[in-house]
Design a protein around this motif. Structure first.
Motif, PDB file in Angstrom:
ATOM      1  N   HIS A  96       0.709  -1.005   0.047  1.00  0.00           N
ATOM      2  CA  HIS A  96       0.047   0.060   0.169  1.00  0.00           C
ATOM      3  C   HIS A  96       0.423   0.576  -0.376  1.00  0.00           C
ATOM      4  O   HIS A  96       0.482   2.466  -0.859  1.00  0.00           O
ATOM      5  N   ILE A 146       1.504  -6.020  -5.592  1.00  0.00           N
ATOM      6  CA  ILE A 146       0.072  -6.049  -4.434  1.00  0.00           C
ATOM      7  C   ILE A 146      -0.802  -6.950  -4.371  1.00  0.00           C
ATOM      8  O   ILE A 146      -0.564  -8.193  -5.081  1.00  0.00           O
ATOM      9  N   HIS A 148      -2.768  -8.539  -4.040  1.00  0.00           N
ATOM     10  CA  HIS A 148      -4.036  -9.466  -4.452  1.00  0.00           C
ATOM     11  C   HIS A 148      -3.031 -10.181  -5.614  1.00  0.00           C
ATOM     12  O   HIS A 148      -4.376 -10.979  -6.745  1.00  0.00           O
ATOM     13  N   ASP A 167      -8.028  -6.388   4.038  1.00  0.00           N
ATOM     14  CA  ASP A 167      -8.496  -5.354   2.603  1.00  0.00           C
ATOM     15  C   ASP A 167      -9.320  -5.745   2.390  1.00  0.00           C
ATOM     16  O   ASP A 167      -9.721  -6.953   1.690  1.00  0.00           O
ATOM     17  N   HIS A 169      -9.741  -5.808  -0.787  1.00  0.00           N
ATOM     18  CA  HIS A 169     -10.602  -6.180  -2.102  1.00  0.00           C
ATOM     19  C   HIS A 169     -10.203  -7.726  -2.404  1.00  0.00           C
ATOM     20  O   HIS A 169      -9.507  -8.211  -3.381  1.00  0.00           O
ATOM     21  N   SER A 385      -3.174  -1.413 -10.036  1.00  0.00           N
ATOM     22  CA  SER A 385      -4.629  -1.484  -8.727  1.00  0.00           C
ATOM     23  C   SER A 385      -4.904  -3.120  -8.657  1.00  0.00           C
ATOM     24  O   SER A 385      -4.239  -3.620 -10.402  1.00  0.00           O
ATOM     25  N   CYS A 386      -4.925  -4.229  -7.630  1.00  0.00           N
ATOM     26  CA  CYS A 386      -5.654  -5.024  -7.878  1.00  0.00           C
ATOM     27  C   CYS A 386      -6.317  -5.717  -8.983  1.00  0.00           C
ATOM     28  O   CYS A 386      -6.165  -6.728  -8.936  1.00  0.00           O
ATOM     29  N   CYS A 447       0.355  -0.146  -5.106  1.00  0.00           N
ATOM     30  CA  CYS A 447      -1.035   0.100  -4.770  1.00  0.00           C
ATOM     31  C   CYS A 447      -0.840   1.731  -5.198  1.00  0.00           C
ATOM     32  O   CYS A 447      -2.049   1.686  -6.316  1.00  0.00           O
ATOM     33  N   CYS A 450      -4.296   3.777  -6.251  1.00  0.00           N
ATOM     34  CA  CYS A 450      -5.031   3.297  -5.535  1.00  0.00           C
ATOM     35  C   CYS A 450      -6.238   3.995  -5.290  1.00  0.00           C
ATOM     36  O   CYS A 450      -7.326   4.552  -5.074  1.00  0.00           O
ATOM     37  N   LEU A 451      -5.075   4.445  -3.948  1.00  0.00           N
ATOM     38  CA  LEU A 451      -5.611   4.658  -2.979  1.00  0.00           C
ATOM     39  C   LEU A 451      -4.680   5.548  -2.379  1.00  0.00           C
ATOM     40  O   LEU A 451      -4.729   6.225  -1.074  1.00  0.00           O
ATOM     41  N   ASN A 469     -10.219   0.272  -8.391  1.00  0.00           N
ATOM     42  CA  ASN A 469     -12.028   0.100  -8.340  1.00  0.00           C
ATOM     43  C   ASN A 469     -12.936   0.623  -7.444  1.00  0.00           C
ATOM     44  O   ASN A 469     -14.264   0.733  -7.501  1.00  0.00           O
ATOM     45  N   ARG A 475     -10.717   9.231  -2.978  1.00  0.00           N
ATOM     46  CA  ARG A 475      -9.803   8.326  -2.630  1.00  0.00           C
ATOM     47  C   ARG A 475      -9.097   8.544  -3.406  1.00  0.00           C
ATOM     48  O   ARG A 475      -7.520   7.904  -3.207  1.00  0.00           O
TER      49      ARG A 475
END
Ligand code: SF4
Lengths: 507, 196
Positions: A96, A146, A148, A167, A169, A385-386, A447, A450-451, A469, A475
């Motif tokens: 992250h 990541i 995931h 997490d 996701h 991103s994942c 990540c 993404c965030l 996502n 975000r």
């Protein structure tokens, strides 16, 4: 498999992890011969102890750990003098906070992370994992990425297993047929200590997508479309199984993309039945079963498919032909329109609370009702991103970018591969050059935007065509405006400088 | 987990509806490695106002918080419960909570009391000048003015709070069942152990 101790002593029965709101759906089993869904089979196989109130202590086969939600869990273990019950079933990797710019200097020394709090979280994981005997992939290891993306890629995530991670996701791993869901920090500590969680069975929901999708329509468009149809709360209390010929036709990478966003439709987890496509993907990966073990595993995985005659609590059927390249216009992932569509008028919604939410979203997004989505300019592009950072995603984006240039009004465009292995593969295929030649930046895995916990942020008031996502307020950075799209659509926006129907560029 | 039985003291009359987790603890506090000290970030935006209730001489360190509907909505971050706990609050009184928040609160030794809005209005009045008493055993909230409000709570949550039991200790009672499951798993699905 184990279904013992069902009548147990438990005065301690009613405790639900409320953050694990796998709520409702109390079903009475009339023996095990009743036709069962994929979800029910995985659930039954993981019951350690059935409680009279319908909850069950569920065994967790795989625990993925990253640096943001684990420090307090390890601190809790330490404070109570507990150990990690099954370090062998646990895998830790930072993702992250890591910077997506260079992590090593020319001499091969680790470059420091500027933000002291991010650095402290990374340092905590680096210390905690070995201390508790947990497999750890370091931020500079070739396999880092990541969580995931790494789990399936390493063959650590397997079909029919229960997988948790701090997490939301984590639902992603449902793409290979694992029952995977996000947990809070207390549950992370609980799993570290006991390798179990006390859960209530969820209701089941089938989302069936039948038919063939048109050209330029990807797995991301399928899941955006589904989210638009069922709504952001449509799957609340359910585990969604995605079925139908359009889902079967997807690669494992596409299936991971679909299941990844189960949570955006309100479901705690998504599932896609493992099949030959899945087995071919998993075979030979580092942690995957080998030899005779492999055959035994495949035999069991094959037995997991939903039985003919099994019923779901809810069924939604979607015609694949209805799915266009899709884009979000608002600040909820259900705010989806085809790229050929218009920004909706808040008045057009029947639900007054949705009207108010839409008006607020449009104000935040700086959009007017009736605008053509294709006229919306974007200054930022995030491919990563994942949800969309695996090799096929990068290939799809590169196919659109190839031989073209980033538009002049696009200020910032980054491509962040999901893992070091994805990055190496992409470089071997020359995709990195396609991106950089077009003026996009090629980054290290994580990540990222993404965030926006690391320095990769979209500035306030600016738009981003993003393959991630969540399009929530702030975000991708305070005041950022996110339009969720597929990798090919993000690439198309990069070259035209506005939201674009990728089909026009593919023609 | 700290036991909770009787809590008596000043109650912060916040009263706001839809206090979300961003208000309770802003996102940048997620970048921490400890549960402790999070009270410094609790209600940060409200406390930016020098005249805020939380830091006033009267309510600083108060063990009770009174709020409006839908307290703790928003994200699932457990930091919200940690922040409130670290501020010294042991009881929140509100007409309703987000599910996730009330679960997280109990896990962290904080009692979420649900009372109807009329009772909240009365307690807000009392809290301006006088202490409030919360008794978990009898499930009552009382005031020095003979007010007496009873509240409902899930019996298991009540037991956990009264005895200071945490969920891990409870699961540890099932240790034999977990060990048996693991054995059976190794026998039936040896391939589940990740290759070294
Ligand atoms: S890429 Fe985004 S959604 Fe995926 S794990 Fe990272 S922060 Fe979560």
């Amino acid at each position: 498999m184990a279904n013992e101790g069902s009548e147990g002593t438990t005065e301690n029965c009613v405790f639900l992890c409320h953050s694990l709101a796998l709520l409702c759906g109390r079903r009475k089993w009339s023996g095990m011969t009743r036709p069962r869904t994929l979800y029910e089979k995985i659930w039954d196989a993981h019951v350690v102890e059935q409680r009279p109130d319908g909850t069950a202590l569920i065994f967790i086969d795989r625990h993925l750990v990253h640096e943001v939600t684990s420090p307090q869990a390890f601190a809790g273990l330490r404070a109570s003098g507990r150990t990690v019950r099954r370090p062998d079933l646990t895998l830790a990797v930072p993702d992250h906070n890591v910077q997506t710019t260079a992590r090593l200097d020319a001499a091969g020394n680790k470059l420091p992370i500027a933000d002291p709090e991010s650095a402290a979280q990374l340092a905590a994981l680096e210390k905690n994992a070995p201390e508790y005997g947990i497999r750890y992939i370091d931020a500079v290891a070739p396999e880092q990425g990541i969580v995931h993306v790494v789990g399936p890629e390493q063959g650590f995530s397997l079909p029919g297993t229960t997988i948790v991670c701090g997490d939301s996701h984590t639902a992603c791993h449902g793409g290979i047929g694992a029952l995977a869901f996000g947990i809070g920090t207390s549950e992370v500590e609980h799993v570290l200590a006991t390798q179990t969680l006390l859960l209530q069975p969820a209701k089941t929901m089938e989302v069936r997508v039948e038919g063939d999708v048109g050209p330029g329509v990807s797995a991301k468009d399928i899941i955006l479309h589904i989210t638009g149809v069922i709504g952001a709360a449509g799957g609340t209390g359910h585990v969604i199984e995605y079925t139908g010929s359009a889902i079967r036709a997807l690669s494992v990478e596409g299936r991971l993309t679909v299941s990844n966003m189960a949570i955006e439709g309100g479901a705690r987890a998504g599932l896609i039945a493992p099949d030959e496509t899945t087995f071919a993907y998993i075979r030979g990966r580092p942690y995957a079963p080998k030899g005779a073990d492999w055959d035994a595993a495949v035999a069991w995985w094959k037995s997991l498919a939903t039985d003919p005659g099994a019923t779901y609590d809810k069924v939604v059927i979607i015609d694949a032909a209805d799915i266009a390249p899709s884009v979000t216009w608002g600040t909820s992932p259900e705010d989806v329109v085809p790229i050929t569509g218009l920004v909706p008028d808040p008045e057009s919604f029947t639900d007054p609370s949705k009207q108010a939410a839409a008006a607020k979203s449009l104000a935040y997004m700086g959009l007017e009702p009736g605008m053509r989505m294709q006229d919306v300019p974007v200054e930022n592009i995030f491919i990563g991103s994942c949800t969309n950072s695996r090799i096929e995603d990068l290939r799809a984006a590169a196919a659109v970018i190839k031989g073209r240039r980033k538009a002049a009004n696009v200020r910032w465009a980054i491509v962040v591969p999901g893992s070091g292995l994805v990055k190496a593969q992409a470089e071997a295929e020359g995709l990195d050059r396609i991106f950089t030649d077009a003026g996009l930046e090629w980054r290290e895995p994580g990540c990222s935007a993404c965030l926006a916990m690391n320095p990769d942020k979209v500035p306030a008031g600016e738009r981003c065509a993003s393959t991630s996502n969540r399009n929530f307020v702030g975000r991708q950075g305070p005041g950022s405006r996110t339009h969720l799209v597929s990798p090919a659509m993000a690439a198309a926006a990069a070259v035209t400088g506005k939201l674009t129907d990728v089909r026009e560029l593919l023609a | 987990m700290k036991r909770l039985e009787n809590v008596e003291g000043r109650a912060i009359p916040l009263g706001l509806k839809n206090v979300d987790t961003d208000v309770i603890i802003p996102a940048h506090w997620l970048k921490t490695t400890s549960r402790e000290g999070m009270g410094r970030g609790a209600f940060e935006t409200l406390r930016a106002d020098p005249d805020n209730l939380f830091d006033s001489a009267e309510y600083k360190g108060a063990p009770i918080l009174i709020a409006g509907d839908n307290f703790g909505c928003g994200s699932s971050r457990e930091h919200a419960a940690w922040a409130i706990g670290d501020l010294g609050i042991r009881v929140v009184i509100a007409p309703s909570y987000s599910d996730i928040f009330s679960g997280n609160a109990v896990k962290n030794g904080i009692l979420p009391v649900v009372l109807p809005q009329a009772a909240i209005d009365r307690l807000m009045e009392v809290a301006k000048t006088d202490p409030v008493h919360v008794d978990l055993d009898t499930q009552t909230v009382t005031t020095p003015f003979q007010d007496r409000f009873t509240f409902e709570i899930d019996p298991f949550r009540k037991m956990c709070l009264l005895e200071g039991l945490d969920e891990i200790s409870l699961t540890e009672k099932s240790d034999a069942a977990i060990a048996a499951y693991e054995q059976k798993l190794d026998a039936d699905h040896p391939w589940l152990r990740p290759a070294a």
